[in-house]
Motif scaffolding. Structure first.
Motif, short mmCIF file in Angstrom:
data_model
loop_
_atom_site.label_atom_id
_atom_site.label_comp_id
_atom_site.label_asym_id
_atom_site.label_seq_id
_atom_site.Cartn_x
_atom_site.Cartn_y
_atom_site.Cartn_z
N ASN A 197 -8.00 -14.70 50.10
CA ASN A 197 -8.43 -14.84 48.72
C ASN A 197 -9.30 -16.09 48.56
O ASN A 197 -9.23 -17.03 49.36
CB ASN A 197 -7.20 -14.94 47.81
N CYS A 250 -10.44 -14.64 42.12
CA CYS A 250 -9.20 -14.50 42.89
C CYS A 250 -8.29 -13.39 42.38
O CYS A 250 -7.32 -13.04 43.05
CB CYS A 250 -8.45 -15.84 42.92
N ASN A 251 -8.60 -12.82 41.22
CA ASN A 251 -7.75 -11.78 40.66
C ASN A 251 -8.24 -10.37 41.00
O ASN A 251 -7.56 -9.38 40.71
CB ASN A 251 -7.67 -11.92 39.14
N GLU A 252 -9.40 -10.23 41.62
CA GLU A 252 -9.98 -8.92 41.87
C GLU A 252 -10.02 -8.60 43.37
O GLU A 252 -10.29 -9.48 44.19
CB GLU A 252 -11.39 -8.81 41.28
N ASP A 266 -7.60 -5.24 39.25
CA ASP A 266 -7.49 -6.56 38.63
C ASP A 266 -6.01 -6.92 38.55
O ASP A 266 -5.23 -6.27 37.84
CB ASP A 266 -8.11 -6.54 37.23
N MET A 267 -5.59 -7.96 39.26
CA MET A 267 -4.18 -8.33 39.31
C MET A 267 -3.69 -8.97 38.02
O MET A 267 -2.49 -9.18 37.84
CB MET A 267 -3.93 -9.27 40.50
N ARG A 268 -4.59 -9.28 37.09
CA ARG A 268 -4.17 -9.82 35.80
C ARG A 268 -3.58 -8.74 34.91
O ARG A 268 -2.85 -9.02 33.96
CB ARG A 268 -5.35 -10.48 35.08
#
Length: 464
Positions: A197, A250-252, A266-268
């Motif tokens: 990441n 860092c979220n994708e 998307d980890m958000r």
């Protein structure tokens, strides 16, 4: 940098190019299974089927060629990363073959890499040691150093009442590779991808049905962020083929499938990314559908561009560029070996149709590279320049490579001699060697240098 003006020249080849031992066990263990430049391009790592990692370092002598710094790479470190294992619960042999290597961004004098086989990811520290303590500066007599019961501490009376201050002296450079972390017991199926990441704290590992998220400092647990395993395995319709983090967000991350689709997650949104944020998929032409359609549509590699705006994917016959803002179809499609479309039946019979070719971006994202059969590789210019094909084979240093052309029809012609363009040479589609193939190809992050794995040989070409 324009592809129509770039002329690749032979730089180096590593490995035995004779091929006399092509059927020996040693040869099979030496077959290169991954190639990866470091972020600054100063190092180049390769992994092979024997579980070894070889790291090359760019020439440090300060030599210049044609006004540019030397682009030669020399062996820097070699170490055994993985060993063959046996899963007694499943009666399954676990190969030592290195599936992927990823570099962590350099933060100090040492380098760190992640390497993985089918089941286990390892973090390695590669460091240099070129100084040592002088043997004359020992406060304990040498006979005590090798003794099984040395004294509790130095006695000043043994040294005339004075203690020596340890002296550090230079020594021959030693490069040490030491394992720092082992991330295991998290994958039921074979790991096909790892990706670090942009936060440099976490990384993902993907197998056929799941994607796991790891923290670099934690080895005993990981978080499952994608799970496409159906309740009934008979209902399984696709598998994960590759996965990669976004270079700056860092979220994708994205993962590709055997059905030709690419999903951006998307980890958000959720801890389990079972619902994708975007789906990149090209509609299939019903009239062109055949028995081989699903096989050749499988995406074997996916790469974000350095600026994070585009996705590069490779299926069996083409390389495609996708804009993250447009999901319906790729913005660019480049045929890699169109001459094979009429030979899919033959390729299916010899299992070549299941080969997984990789692709890569140039440092400025204006060009892409991928491999083919007969040790051929192609680079494509995204500004509309001519797509060219070259053959990876040994030559004299700085010798320009000859362009190769393969007609889609069965006709061939002899190499042109005495004409203005003597670099072109046509190859017969019938005479291609499918055992010689470039599955792994990567482009230097800043310069026109490419590294290609052709069976057990590593070829390096540049424009100097």
């Amino acid at each position: 940098m324009n592809d129509s003006t770039v002329q690749w020249k032979f730089s180096q080849v590593k490995g035995n190019v004779d091929g006399d031992d092509a059927h020996t066990e040693g040869f099979k263990a030496d077959v290169i299974s991954c190639v990866e430049f470091s972020h600054d391009g100063e190092y180049l790592a390769t992994g092979d089927k024997g579980g070894r990692v070889v790291i090359f370092q760019r020439d440090q002598s300060g030599k210049y060629v044609n006004g540019r710094r030397s682009r030669e790479y020399n062996v820097y470190s070699t170490f055994q990363s993985h060993e063959p294992e046996f899963d007694y619960l499943k009666s399954l042999e676990i190969e030592e073959k290195i599936n992927q290597i990823k570099w962590l961004k350099k933060k100090n004098a040492a380098n760190f890499i992640l390497s993985t086989n089918d089941k286990t990811v390892k973090l390695w520290k590669i460091s240099e040691r070129e100084k040592k303590l002088s043997e004359e500066s020992w406060n304990v007599p040498r006979r005590f150093v090798t003794s099984s019961s040395p004294p509790r501490g130095p006695n000043p009376s043994q040294f005339g009442g004075t203690l020596k201050i340890p002296q550090i002296v230079p020594m021959e450079l030693i490069v040490e590779a030491s394992p720092r972390r082992v991330y295991g017991n998290a994958h039921t199926y074979h790991i096909n991808s790892i990706s670090v990441n942009s936060d440099e704290e976490t990384f993902l590992s993907a197998d056929d049905l799941r994607v796991n998220l790891w923290h670099l400092e934690i080895t005993n647990e990981s978080f499952n962020i994608v799970d496409i395993k159906p309740a009934n395995m008979e209902e399984l319709t696709e598998v994960i083929t590759a996965a990669e983090f976004h270079p700056t967000k860092c979220n994708e991350f994205v993962y590709s499938s055997s059905k030709g689709s690419i999903r951006l997650c998307d980890m958000r949104d959720k801890a389990l990314c079972d619902q994708h944020a975007k789906l990149f998929e090209e509609a299939e032409d019903p009239q062109a559908r055949s028995f081989f359609s699903e096989i050749i549509a499988s995406v074997s590699d996916v790469k974000f561009s350095h600026d994070g705006r585009y996705l590069l994917t490779r299926d069996y016959l083409t390389v495609k560029v996708w804009d993250l803002h447009m999901e319906s179809s790729p913005v660019e499609t480049y045929p890699v070996h169109e001459h094979l479309r009429s030979k899919l039946c033959q390729l299916y019979e010899n299992d070549s149709i299941f080969d997984k070719f990789e692709c890569g971006w140039s440092g400025d994202d204006k060009h892409v590279i991928t491999g083919s059969y007969h040790n051929l590789f192609r680079t494509f210019s995204r500004d509309g320049g001519e797509a060219k094909m070259w053959e990876a084979r040994p030559g004299d240093p700085h010798t320009p490579l000859r362009n190769r052309r393969i007609p889609t029809s069965g006709s061939t012609r002899k190499k042109r001699i005495g004409l203005a363009n003597t670099d072109d040479e046509e190859l017969s589609p019938e005479g291609l060697d499918y055992t010689r193939k470039i599955l792994h190809a990567t482009w230097h992050p800043q310069e026109n240098i490419v590294a290609l794995a052709a069976t057990n040989n590593l070829y390096i070409f540049s424009d100097v």
